[in-house]
Scaffold this active site. Structure first.
Site, PDB file in Angstrom:
ATOM      1  N   TYR A  37       0.842  -1.203   0.000  1.00 15.49           N
ATOM      2  CA  TYR A  37       0.000   0.000   0.000  1.00 15.49           C
ATOM      3  C   TYR A  37       0.875   1.251   0.000  1.00 15.49           C
ATOM      4  O   TYR A  37       0.621   2.203  -0.757  1.00 15.49           O
ATOM      5  CB  TYR A  37      -0.921   0.005   1.220  1.00 15.49           C
ATOM      6  CG  TYR A  37      -1.863   1.187   1.255  1.00 15.49           C
ATOM      7  CD1 TYR A  37      -1.478   2.395   1.837  1.00 15.49           C
ATOM      8  CD2 TYR A  37      -3.128   1.107   0.692  1.00 15.49           C
ATOM      9  CE1 TYR A  37      -2.328   3.490   1.855  1.00 15.49           C
ATOM     10  CE2 TYR A  37      -3.990   2.201   0.701  1.00 15.49           C
ATOM     11  CZ  TYR A  37      -3.586   3.391   1.283  1.00 15.49           C
ATOM     12  OH  TYR A  37      -4.426   4.468   1.283  1.00 15.49           O
ATOM     13  N   ASP A  38       1.926   1.260   0.827  1.00 16.16           N
ATOM     14  CA  ASP A  38       2.835   2.408   0.877  1.00 16.16           C
ATOM     15  C   ASP A  38       3.489   2.654  -0.481  1.00 16.16           C
ATOM     16  O   ASP A  38       3.663   3.805  -0.905  1.00 16.16           O
ATOM     17  CB  ASP A  38       3.911   2.179   1.937  1.00 16.16           C
ATOM     18  CG  ASP A  38       3.362   2.242   3.355  1.00 16.16           C
ATOM     19  OD1 ASP A  38       2.251   2.760   3.535  1.00 16.16           O
ATOM     20  OD2 ASP A  38       4.053   1.748   4.270  1.00 16.16           O
ATOM     21  N   LYS A 122       5.961   3.862  17.145  1.00 16.75           N
ATOM     22  CA  LYS A 122       4.794   3.943  16.251  1.00 16.75           C
ATOM     23  C   LYS A 122       4.009   2.645  16.409  1.00 16.75           C
ATOM     24  O   LYS A 122       4.350   1.625  15.821  1.00 16.75           O
ATOM     25  CB  LYS A 122       5.210   4.148  14.797  1.00 16.75           C
ATOM     26  CG  LYS A 122       4.032   4.353  13.854  1.00 16.75           C
ATOM     27  CD  LYS A 122       4.504   4.622  12.433  1.00 16.75           C
ATOM     28  CE  LYS A 122       3.324   4.914  11.523  1.00 16.75           C
ATOM     29  NZ  LYS A 122       2.388   3.788  11.407  1.00 16.75           N
ATOM     30  N   LYS A 299       8.723  13.971  17.005  1.00 14.15           N
ATOM     31  CA  LYS A 299       7.936  15.194  17.095  1.00 14.15           C
ATOM     32  C   LYS A 299       8.810  16.307  17.655  1.00 14.15           C
ATOM     33  O   LYS A 299       9.554  16.079  18.624  1.00 14.15           O
ATOM     34  CB  LYS A 299       6.724  14.990  18.009  1.00 14.15           C
ATOM     35  CG  LYS A 299       5.762  13.910  17.535  1.00 14.15           C
ATOM     36  CD  LYS A 299       4.673  13.642  18.561  1.00 14.15           C
ATOM     37  CE  LYS A 299       3.755  12.514  18.106  1.00 14.15           C
ATOM     38  NZ  LYS A 299       2.750  12.156  19.132  1.00 14.15           N
ATOM     39  N   LYS A 323       9.787   4.601   9.434  1.00 12.09           N
ATOM     40  CA  LYS A 323       9.440   3.181   9.407  1.00 12.09           C
ATOM     41  C   LYS A 323      10.661   2.263   9.490  1.00 12.09           C
ATOM     42  O   LYS A 323      11.788   2.673   9.233  1.00 12.09           O
ATOM     43  CB  LYS A 323       8.630   2.856   8.156  1.00 12.09           C
ATOM     44  CG  LYS A 323       7.196   3.378   8.201  1.00 12.09           C
ATOM     45  CD  LYS A 323       6.305   2.532   7.335  1.00 12.09           C
ATOM     46  CE  LYS A 323       4.843   2.824   7.591  1.00 12.09           C
ATOM     47  NZ  LYS A 323       3.962   1.901   6.865  1.00 12.09           N
TER      48      LYS A 323
END
Length: 682
Positions: A37-38, A122, A299, A323
């Site tokens: 999908y990525d 994540k 972040k 990732k």
């Protein structure tokens, strides 16, 4: 076929991504792995970047995917739940690129100080917004499309980690605060769920993420009874009447103080070097984590800087997901072979077109058993999804839907073991196929030897894993009886085996020849026959030949022997090669005292009595004392309670002796125990 025209290709990609996003986010039933999908998403991004006129308002790149399921009440998010940008370069360069981009957008030069980042995991689950009013949980909603989610309060309330009321005095609770986080399923909970499903003959689940997502979005919270879900908080939504701390890390500390779980594997780091170090540290421990992650999140830590950076399109400029290599990929199933395990279990193994997944190249993957294979609908020639997480054996989790070019028959399990030719059988009601060869089967040889030599079996001291590997791999032993042909010279010639160690093993082998029928039966490794059953068989029949010749009906007369165990014993002794091994072991000199079988009319001196052993007895080992007690009709327990009849204590008796005195349980020494065994009184 894919179109070469950019406009047509962009349209194809939008339709394809929309289909797969619906399968993943709405139906929780993905057809392709995340990595695929990525790849498609990035291709569409590249086309739109090169030709902006092809960008459409409904492009998957312009919004967070997801929609409300019929039956769940829509919830409008006061503060949108937007996704963050994904950095797909899984190397250190991904972290360095993010830091360089942030510095550029903040117009910082080389002389300026390093930026402080909050680095987190994540999680691979479902994003949830928890709304607390005056400290009480009033609503839980999914992300949905980022603007509107689904009310799942009824299910979220079942998750024990999520407090229904915030910790601390009521006057410290904000009038309104929204905590955002991830609902997920731990790997061990997922495996237990699938194991229960297999036992029931039900559907097994593909992965923890989609199982958790599907569970949260059930209309009936009773459907969560078997699905243990977990939660981690990672951010803030709307907040009124509460002064948010100046940094993201301090905000997480405040959320944790409210009683919500915040993962400990987070850090405040400086600059790209800090990000790279965090990425590498988590990568090294990723496999050991009790839950799945597919990357880490960076972040900008200062909230003021976050506001300066702002947002671009659907993503904040101040955050990125970095990732790791994908744990699921697609590849071609070339064939299916059978692997015979150490316990005789036959496992279908997929032979794959090699594919890089989970950080390594995979060419073989387990299909578990015939029932799983059929449930997944997998056949040779299919494009399949392969999953590899950590050190777990790679598995085929399903096929990619599509028409087969030609008819391919269903795979069938062989009727004979591919290793030794013995009959393959499946227990009634069971799911596993097994080789009945037992001691004869080469695939089971090492495990059979280790079990045979075990302390509770033949008790051959010094015969461990490494030595068994040498003996079998070197061709010195092919069957159990050959153990007793090993001489001092053969053993001393082995690697890391000194003459003194070899002599000890020879002596241990000789000592093991004098055993009991119960130990010998247990040592044979008959499936379903544990220590207790072996003892019951020895008591009931008294002689090995009577056990070997017993019918299923006769075996069923033995205490606690049911149909499955009886058939397993019968099948084992029906195999000529198993009988031959037994006779060779007898010929090697192994023997025991035999009797006429259990006389149920004779009284047992310890019948109905429960004893506990503690400390070291003068002449009896713990196992010897246990065998004598059980032969006299008694039961040996591991703990002292009011139901204990006697505690047998030797030297250095510990807390069990103290407990016996506290409860007033009679305490015996070895002499008193022997008197009881002979029918006397304590």
């Amino acid at each position: 076929m894919t179109s070469k025209d950019p406009a047509a290709r962009a349209a194809e990609l939008r339709a394809t991504l929309q289909h797969h996003a619906h399968r993943y986010y709405v139906l929780d039933a993905p057809e392709i792995p995340d990595a695929e999908y990525d790849r498609l998403f990035q291709e569409l991004q590249a086309i739109e970047a090169a030709q902006p006129e092809l960008l459409t308002p409904d492009s998957p790149t312009q919004r967070v995917i997801g929609e409300v399921l019929p039956g769940l009440v829509p919830v409008k998010h006061t503060v949108p739940m937007l996704s963050i940008r994904t950095e797909t370069d899984t190397t250190a360069a991904g972290a360095e690129a993010f830091d360089a981009r942030v510095r550029r957008e903040l117009e910082l030069g080389e002389a300026d100080a390093a930026i402080e980042y909050a680095a987190e995991l994540k999680f691979d689950g479902l994003a949830i917004n928890l709304r607390y009013e005056a400290g009480v949980l009033v609503q839980a909603a999914t992300r949905g499309d980022g603007e509107t989610g689904e009310d799942v309060t009824h299910n979220i309330r079942t998750i024990g980690q999520i407090p229904l009321r915030l910790l601390g005095p009521a006057n410290t609770h904000p009038p309104l605060i929204e905590i955002r986080g991830e609902v997920y399923m731990r790997r061990d909970d997922f495996e237990r769920l699938n194991e229960r499903q297999r036992e029931r003959g039900g559907k097994t689940f593909i992965n923890p993420r989609n199982t958790a997502a599907g569970a949260v979005r059930q209309l009936d919270s009773r459907a969560l009874a078997d699905k243990k879900l977990s939660f981690f908080a990672y951010g803030l939504g709307d907040a009124q009447g509460w002064a948010q701390p100046a940094t993201h890390s301090a905000t997480l500390d405040a959320i944790a103080a409210f009683g919500l779980p915040v993962n400990r594997e987070r850090a405040v780091v400086a600059g790209s070097a800090g990000l790279v170090a965090f990425h590498q540290r988590i990568a090294a421990m990723r496999d050991a984590l009790p839950f799945d992650i597919d990357g880490v999140v960076y972040k900008v830590n200062e909230v003021a800087l976050q506001k300066r950076l702002g947002f671009v399109s659907r993503e904040p400029r101040w955050a990125v997901a970095h990732k790791y290599p994908a744990q699921e990929q697609m590849t071609l199933l070339r064939g299916i072979e059978i692997q015979v395990g150490r316990t005789g279990k036959l496992t279908p193994v997929a032979k794959l077109e090699p594919v890089f997944v989970g950080g390594t190249t995979v060419s073989n993957a387990t299909l578990h058993n015939l029932f799983e294979l059929r449930r997944k609908g997998v056949r040779i020639g299919d494009t399949v999804i392969v999953r590899r997480a950590g050190d777990v054996i790679p598995e085929v989790v399903g096929r990619v839907p599509g028409e087969r070019r030609a008819y391919v028959p269903n795979f069938r399990m062989p009727r004979e073991c591919p290793v030794c030719g013995s009959r393959v059988q499946r227990e009634k009601g069971g799911i596993d196929h097994r080789c009945s060869g037992g001691l004869f089967c080469a695939a089971q040889r090492k495990q059979a030897l280790l079990h045979f030599a075990g302390r509770r079996a033949m008790d051959i001291e010094g015969l461990g894993d490494k030595l068994v590997d040498q003996l079998v791999d070197g061709g010195l032993i092919r069957t159990l009886p050959e153990l007793y042909t090993l001489g001092l010279a053969k053993l001393a010639a082995l690697d890391r085996m000194a003459e003194k160690s070899a002599a000890k093993l020879v002596a241990a082998l000789e000592k093991s020849k004098h055993t009991t029928l119960a130990r010998f039966l247990y040592a044979l490794g008959i499936r379903q026959v544990g220590e207790a059953t072996a003892k019951d068989l020895a008591k009931h029949f008294g002689a090995l030949d009577r056990v070997m010749d017993a019918s299923v009906e006769q075996l069923l007369e033995v205490n606690d022997v049911g149909p499955i165990v009886a058939q397993s014993i019968r099948t084992f002794f029906e195999q000529p090669h198993n009988r031959e091994v037994v006779e060779q072991l007898r010929a090697a000199g192994i023997g025991w005292d035999e009797h006429e079988g259990e006389d149920y009319t004779s009284p047992k001196p310890l019948a109905g009595k429960t004893l506990v052993l503690t400390g070291t007895l003068p002449t009896l080992s713990r196992d010897e004392a246990k065998e004598l007690i059980e032969a006299a009709g008694g039961k040996v327990s591991g703990s002292v309670s009011k139901k204990t009849h006697f505690v047998v204590a030797g030297e250095e008796a510990g807390s069990k002796l103290d407990k016996a005195r506290e409860l007033g349980v009679p305490v015996l020494d070895e002499a008193a125990l022997r008197a009881l065994l002979e029918g006397g009184t304590a």
